[in-house]
Design a protein around this motif. Structure first.
Motif, mmCIF file in Angstrom:
data_model
loop_
_atom_site.group_PDB
_atom_site.id
_atom_site.type_symbol
_atom_site.label_atom_id
_atom_site.label_comp_id
_atom_site.label_asym_id
_atom_site.label_seq_id
_atom_site.Cartn_x
_atom_site.Cartn_y
_atom_site.Cartn_z
ATOM 1 N N VAL A 161 12.118 4.285 14.881
ATOM 2 C CA VAL A 161 10.925 3.447 14.907
ATOM 3 C C VAL A 161 9.680 4.312 14.759
ATOM 4 O O VAL A 161 9.466 5.255 15.523
ATOM 5 C CB VAL A 161 10.848 2.619 16.202
ATOM 6 C CG1 VAL A 161 9.543 1.839 16.270
ATOM 7 C CG2 VAL A 161 12.035 1.663 16.289
ATOM 8 N N VAL A 162 8.857 3.977 13.775
ATOM 9 C CA VAL A 162 7.606 4.687 13.522
ATOM 10 C C VAL A 162 6.427 3.927 14.098
ATOM 11 O O VAL A 162 5.493 4.505 14.657
ATOM 12 C CB VAL A 162 7.410 4.904 12.003
ATOM 13 C CG1 VAL A 162 6.051 5.534 11.715
ATOM 14 C CG2 VAL A 162 8.533 5.750 11.428
ATOM 15 N N GLU A 163 6.456 2.623 13.970
ATOM 16 C CA GLU A 163 5.357 1.780 14.459
ATOM 17 C C GLU A 163 5.898 0.393 14.743
ATOM 18 O O GLU A 163 6.764 -0.113 14.028
ATOM 19 C CB GLU A 163 4.244 1.689 13.405
ATOM 20 C CG GLU A 163 3.050 0.846 13.820
ATOM 21 C CD GLU A 163 2.001 0.738 12.729
ATOM 22 O OE1 GLU A 163 1.070 -0.082 12.884
ATOM 23 O OE2 GLU A 163 2.108 1.451 11.714
ATOM 24 N N GLU A 164 5.373 -0.232 15.795
ATOM 25 C CA GLU A 164 5.795 -1.579 16.150
ATOM 26 C C GLU A 164 4.578 -2.405 16.528
ATOM 27 O O GLU A 164 3.757 -1.982 17.349
ATOM 28 C CB GLU A 164 6.796 -1.544 17.309
ATOM 29 C CG GLU A 164 7.413 -2.890 17.630
ATOM 30 C CD GLU A 164 8.514 -2.788 18.675
ATOM 31 O OE1 GLU A 164 9.323 -3.730 18.787
ATOM 32 O OE2 GLU A 164 8.562 -1.765 19.386
ATOM 33 N N VAL A 165 4.440 -3.588 15.933
ATOM 34 C CA VAL A 165 3.337 -4.496 16.209
ATOM 35 C C VAL A 165 3.922 -5.838 16.634
ATOM 36 O O VAL A 165 4.721 -6.427 15.904
ATOM 37 C CB VAL A 165 2.435 -4.677 14.971
ATOM 38 C CG1 VAL A 165 1.374 -5.734 15.236
ATOM 39 C CG2 VAL A 165 1.784 -3.347 14.593
ATOM 40 N N LYS A 166 3.538 -6.290 17.804
ATOM 41 C CA LYS A 166 4.060 -7.545 18.335
ATOM 42 C C LYS A 166 3.182 -8.709 17.900
ATOM 43 O O LYS A 166 2.038 -8.533 17.468
ATOM 44 C CB LYS A 166 4.110 -7.496 19.871
ATOM 45 C CG LYS A 166 5.042 -6.426 20.426
ATOM 46 C CD LYS A 166 6.492 -6.760 20.165
ATOM 47 C CE LYS A 166 7.423 -5.803 20.901
ATOM 48 N NZ LYS A 166 8.842 -6.108 20.645
ATOM 49 N N GLN B 160 10.747 5.710 1.288
ATOM 50 C CA GLN B 160 10.299 6.526 2.416
ATOM 51 C C GLN B 160 10.510 5.848 3.766
ATOM 52 O O GLN B 160 10.069 6.361 4.792
ATOM 53 C CB GLN B 160 8.819 6.882 2.240
ATOM 54 C CG GLN B 160 8.534 7.728 1.005
ATOM 55 C CD GLN B 160 7.057 7.967 0.799
ATOM 56 O OE1 GLN B 160 6.257 7.875 1.738
ATOM 57 N NE2 GLN B 160 6.675 8.258 -0.431
ATOM 58 N N GLY B 161 11.188 4.711 3.789
ATOM 59 C CA GLY B 161 11.436 4.040 5.057
ATOM 60 C C GLY B 161 11.663 2.562 4.871
ATOM 61 O O GLY B 161 11.875 2.080 3.738
ATOM 62 N N SER B 162 11.603 1.807 5.976
ATOM 63 C CA SER B 162 11.831 0.359 5.942
ATOM 64 C C SER B 162 10.821 -0.336 6.841
ATOM 65 O O SER B 162 10.247 0.262 7.758
ATOM 66 C CB SER B 162 13.251 0.022 6.408
ATOM 67 O OG SER B 162 14.218 0.640 5.589
ATOM 68 N N LEU B 163 10.632 -1.627 6.588
ATOM 69 C CA LEU B 163 9.740 -2.439 7.419
ATOM 70 C C LEU B 163 10.406 -3.787 7.648
ATOM 71 O O LEU B 163 10.863 -4.424 6.702
ATOM 72 C CB LEU B 163 8.379 -2.617 6.735
ATOM 73 C CG LEU B 163 7.294 -3.364 7.520
ATOM 74 C CD1 LEU B 163 5.902 -2.842 7.157
ATOM 75 C CD2 LEU B 163 7.360 -4.878 7.284
ATOM 76 N N MET B 164 10.458 -4.203 8.905
ATOM 77 C CA MET B 164 11.038 -5.499 9.258
ATOM 78 C C MET B 164 9.950 -6.420 9.777
ATOM 79 O O MET B 164 9.148 -6.012 10.636
ATOM 80 C CB MET B 164 12.116 -5.351 10.318
ATOM 81 C CG MET B 164 12.726 -6.694 10.759
ATOM 82 S SD MET B 164 14.024 -6.540 12.003
ATOM 83 C CE MET B 164 13.071 -6.034 13.433
ATOM 84 N N THR C 7 13.757 -7.613 5.959
ATOM 85 C CA THR C 7 13.509 -6.176 5.969
ATOM 86 C C THR C 7 13.253 -5.708 4.549
ATOM 87 O O THR C 7 13.959 -6.107 3.617
ATOM 88 C CB THR C 7 14.688 -5.388 6.573
ATOM 89 O OG1 THR C 7 15.887 -5.725 5.864
ATOM 90 C CG2 THR C 7 14.864 -5.701 8.043
ATOM 91 N N PHE C 8 12.242 -4.867 4.407
ATOM 92 C CA PHE C 8 11.926 -4.241 3.123
ATOM 93 C C PHE C 8 12.392 -2.792 3.161
ATOM 94 O O PHE C 8 12.119 -2.080 4.138
ATOM 95 C CB PHE C 8 10.420 -4.301 2.846
ATOM 96 C CG PHE C 8 9.895 -5.695 2.688
ATOM 97 C CD1 PHE C 8 10.024 -6.375 1.486
ATOM 98 C CD2 PHE C 8 9.276 -6.345 3.749
ATOM 99 C CE1 PHE C 8 9.548 -7.671 1.333
ATOM 100 C CE2 PHE C 8 8.797 -7.639 3.615
ATOM 101 C CZ PHE C 8 8.938 -8.300 2.396
ATOM 102 N N GLY D 290 0.786 -1.230 0.000
ATOM 103 C CA GLY D 290 0.000 0.000 0.000
ATOM 104 C C GLY D 290 0.814 1.274 0.000
ATOM 105 O O GLY D 290 0.243 2.367 0.057
ATOM 106 N N GLY D 291 2.152 1.162 -0.023
ATOM 107 C CA GLY D 291 2.994 2.342 -0.121
ATOM 108 C C GLY D 291 3.403 2.964 1.198
ATOM 109 O O GLY D 291 3.898 4.108 1.226
ATOM 110 N N ARG D 292 3.259 2.236 2.310
ATOM 111 C CA ARG D 292 3.594 2.807 3.625
ATOM 112 C C ARG D 292 5.053 3.252 3.691
ATOM 113 O O ARG D 292 5.376 4.241 4.357
ATOM 114 C CB ARG D 292 3.288 1.788 4.725
ATOM 115 C CG ARG D 292 3.571 2.281 6.145
ATOM 116 C CD ARG D 292 2.679 3.446 6.545
ATOM 117 N NE ARG D 292 3.000 3.924 7.885
ATOM 118 C CZ ARG D 292 2.487 3.418 8.998
ATOM 119 N NH1 ARG D 292 1.609 2.431 8.938
ATOM 120 N NH2 ARG D 292 2.816 3.913 10.171
ATOM 121 N N ILE D 293 5.954 2.531 3.024
ATOM 122 C CA ILE D 293 7.368 2.940 3.035
ATOM 123 C C ILE D 293 7.815 3.389 1.648
ATOM 124 O O ILE D 293 8.996 3.378 1.327
ATOM 125 C CB ILE D 293 8.269 1.803 3.571
ATOM 126 C CG1 ILE D 293 8.124 0.537 2.727
ATOM 127 C CG2 ILE D 293 7.967 1.509 5.039
ATOM 128 C CD1 ILE D 293 9.106 -0.582 3.121
#
Length: 448
Positions: A350-355, A331-335, A326-327, A186-189
């Motif tokens: 860190v912008v957001e973290e979901v456990k 605009q950023g990264s996601l692990m 990791t992607f 969806g383009g978050r990063i």
């Protein structure tokens, strides 16, 4: 069942949520312990499980937590493992499956609708093809093949028979992984152009095997099955076959397939244009025939790249995780870590973290089995025509091919140029010699 859900249908299916029956985390939080969930008679699927020493035992627990699954048959060439599995299933209230060590007889049984395959890698595609040709549905563990040619034959056989075939890259069914991939898509990063994956473990040396007598509890003839015959060694079963080219596929297909698959899913790519691999058996000198230290790089059309790093003999965990992906975007990264994820900005903040969902980790059966049941639920719902598979076999084959290409690039010591439409290696006859394998006479899989 096209694997276009990877690209076009995922956002729609994920947003549809539980009502569509495509994501069913309720299964992971509803059952307090292992037990048979019979479900309506019309929904019942009779399952045979092939190989129950390790991964297959976990699959048995997952199917016990899958509504409508009935385990009727245990197929294992180790009589001890078969007995343990049958005892566990009976104690869980799942009835008493029959022991049937020969998969050729299993697929002929009228008491089997689907076969779950967790035998050694050299058995995955041949057993799946046997089952398909006998009219059975198939759940096959990763990697779905021992070599690329087998994977191609498996995909062709599924298309011809029309049966349901799901690969066991179960992270495709994990709720937070699905959410993370939806965010990437969806383009978050921003535009995503790179995925970095890894696996770390402190595996010990397997030593140098010596010829030995076959144990009385093992049918070694059936264990070898489609593989040309070799003498029994004292360091072969039940795990160290992974590191022999004759039976196994190395760490890249053993654990790498999971991460290759997530990376490909997130980047929305199919086959690569170029593959390189470097590494070796650097930590020990023993019977390993694959690298314990390896980097595989795959380049794709559209300025995209995937890398996978194996550190099988050193347990240092990159970013604190033994396995992950990791992607990296504009605009950023996601692990992705297990069934959780973290989003970072371009400076690494860190912008957001979901456990991981606590509901999937608070059970007597353990978090892995709880989450795995989501994948077996999806498999059975695919058989019933109630859901699209999250991992239809054509997509599973593409992800498995990534590991095979990495192994071929490493073994030949050359950069591979590939056809992005098929993944086939171009203008390299020596590399293409590794595309398939020889089979024991009378055991070659029969597909199209």
């Amino acid at each position: 069942m096209p694997h276009s859900i990877d690209r076009r249908s995922f956002l729609k299916s994920a947003s549809a949520g539980l009502g569509a029956g495509l994501v069913v985390p309720a299964v992971a939080s509803a059952a307090p312990a292992i037990r048979l969930q019979a479900g309506p008679a019309a929904d019942r699927v009779r399952v045979a499980i092939m190989g129950v020493n390790s991964r297959g035992a976990q699959l048995a627990k997952a199917f016990l937590n899958t509504p409508g699954a009935v385990i009727t048959t245990i197929c294992d060439v180790d009589t001890r493992a078969a007995a343990r599995a049958i005892e566990m299933i009976a104690a869980a209230g799942g009835g008493t499956p029959v022991a049937m060590p020969d998969i050729r007889k299993v697929v002929e049984s009228r008491d089997v609708d689907a076969v779950a395959i967790a035998a050694p890698d050299h058995w995955h595609a041949p057993a799946a093809i046997l089952a398909l040709n006998a009219g059975k549905h198939v759940y096959v563990e990763k990697p779905c093949s021992h070599n690329p040619a087998e994977g191609e034959l498996l995909v062709a056989t599924q298309k011809r028979t029309g049966k349901v075939v799901q690969m066991g890259n179960q992270r495709r069914s994990w709720p937070n992984v699905q959410k993370a991939i939806a965010l990437v898509h969806g383009g978050r990063i921003g535009r995503v152009y790179n995925a970095r994956t890894w696996y770390a473990n402190s595996r010990a040396s397997i030593g140098l095997g010596k010829p030995a007598a076959v144990p009385p509890w093992l049918d070694f003839e059936l264990w070898q099955g489609p593989a040309p015959r070799r003498p029994f060694l004292d360091n072969l079963v039940h795990y160290e076959w992974h590191w022999r080219w004759h039976w196994g596929t190395g760490e890249s297909a053993n654990n790498g397939t999971h991460m290759f698959d997530l990376a490909r899913w997130g980047l929305q790519v199919e086959h690569p244009t170029r593959v390189t691999s470097a590494g070796g058996r650097y930590h020990y000198s023993d019977d390993w025939e694959f690298p314990d230290t390896q980097v595989v790089t795959l380049e794709y059309p559209g300025r995209k790249m995937i890398s996978w790093e194996s550190m099988s003999a050193n347990g240092y965990k990159p970013q604190g995780n033994g396995v992950g992906v990791t992607f990296h975007g504009e605009q950023g990264s996601l692990m992705i870590d297990g069934d959780g994820y973290t989003i970072y900005d371009l400076k690494g903040g860190v912008v957001e973290e979901v456990k991981t969902d606590p509901g999937a980790t608070t059970s007597q059966v353990g978090p892995a089995v709880r989450l795995d049941a989501l994948h077996t639920v999806n498999f059975l719902d695919g058989i019933r025509g109630k859901a699209q598979l999250f991992t239809p076999i054509d997509g599973g084959h593409v992800s498995t091919m990534m590991a095979h290409l990495g192994n071929i690039a490493w073994k030949t010591g050359r950069t591979l140029t590939c056809d992005p439409a098929t993944g086939r290696i171009q203008q390299d006859a020596d590399a293409m010699k590794l595309w398939g394998r020889e089979y024991e006479r009378g055991w070659a899989p029969k597909g199209v």
